[in-house]
Design an enzyme around this catalytic site. Sequence first.
Site, PDB file in Angstrom:
ATOM      1  N   LYS A  55       0.800  -1.224   0.000  1.00  0.00           N
ATOM      2  CA  LYS A  55       0.000   0.000   0.000  1.00  0.00           C
ATOM      3  C   LYS A  55       0.837   1.281   0.000  1.00  0.00           C
ATOM      4  O   LYS A  55       0.376   2.326  -0.467  1.00  0.00           O
ATOM      5  CB  LYS A  55      -0.938   0.006   1.203  1.00  0.00           C
ATOM      6  CG  LYS A  55      -2.068  -1.004   1.135  1.00  0.00           C
ATOM      7  CD  LYS A  55      -3.148  -0.570   0.163  1.00  0.00           C
ATOM      8  CE  LYS A  55      -4.396  -1.424   0.276  1.00  0.00           C
ATOM      9  NZ  LYS A  55      -5.464  -0.972  -0.631  1.00  0.00           N
ATOM     10  N   SER A 304       1.003  -9.724  -0.357  1.00  0.00           N
ATOM     11  CA  SER A 304       0.694  -8.298  -0.299  1.00  0.00           C
ATOM     12  C   SER A 304       1.016  -7.621   1.018  1.00  0.00           C
ATOM     13  O   SER A 304       1.134  -6.385   1.060  1.00  0.00           O
ATOM     14  CB  SER A 304      -0.780  -8.075  -0.652  1.00  0.00           C
ATOM     15  OG  SER A 304      -1.620  -8.795   0.231  1.00  0.00           O
TER      16      SER A 304
END
Length: 319
Positions: A55, A304
């Site tokens: 992110k 992720s």
Amino acid sequence: MTQRVLSIDDIRAAADRLSGVAHRTPVLTSRTLDRMAGCQVLLKCENFQRVGAFKFRGAYNAIVQLPPDQLNRGVVAYSSGNHAQAVALAARTLGTSAVIVMPEDTPVAKREATAGYGAEVVTYDRYTEDREAIGKEIATQRGMALIPPYDHPQVMAGQGTAALELLEQVDQLDTLVVPVSGGGLLAGCSTVVAALSPTTRVIGVEPEAADDTRRSFAAGERVRIPTARTIADGLTAPVPGELTFAINREQVDEIVTVSDDEIRSAMRLAFERLKIVVEPSGAAGLAAVLTGRAGAGRTGVVISGGNVGLDQLAALCGN
């Protein structure tokens, strides 16, 4: 529409902005994992990214492009954790302030990390309140820029740099497996693959209980589902983003789902065999490969994120 919203040139420009700011994360391999999965697996380890998740790429790319007067007024974001930390750190890095709207039940490790980066945290009930409405209200009242977690061209461009790096590191892939919630990471990665490796199959992975993207693909339009209860708290967007869905329906080959128990098994394998800590959302792609629902030939898997506290990791993966 895809080319107007997001292009490979946007992602390359994002990579230039992130150079020297974001980490170039490693790619890990394991013969044991290959044997278990029945294919060659290459793990793009965004759990080693700043804030412990991919992110940061999108948050920084969006915030660094704000006009100076807007940057000075600060930014606001809504997130279950990783986008929150990313916006908080990016804001601090760029010398501005951040307000983060977070669910009350966000894992303690994520909430504390967000506050530790200097952000003001505003909590809400994810099952009864609308985080987007809260974020927009704060942005309007305080004159801040709203940085959405996925449905934003500059955020998607930043996220796509993970796949750009991966292709530079491994040259060729037959399959790319990516976790999907709102679809920003998947949109960025699929745009890279479409431009640079069009024969590579792109597969998105969701929790069984949060399969809004799978349902939307089947329906040919965005489908909203009730807020899901799953250990993969970062993959619980109730509906795909408007921009991300338009991109992903053109460029993604398939959406598959995994159960919470399969995610737990993938987390345990990552810890015991690969010696890496992976959060539930980050393990979804690995779970899909281990169950045979995704993966063939040379298979890239985006891990992720790795933001999970020790107590939570033990509770999820313990016998």
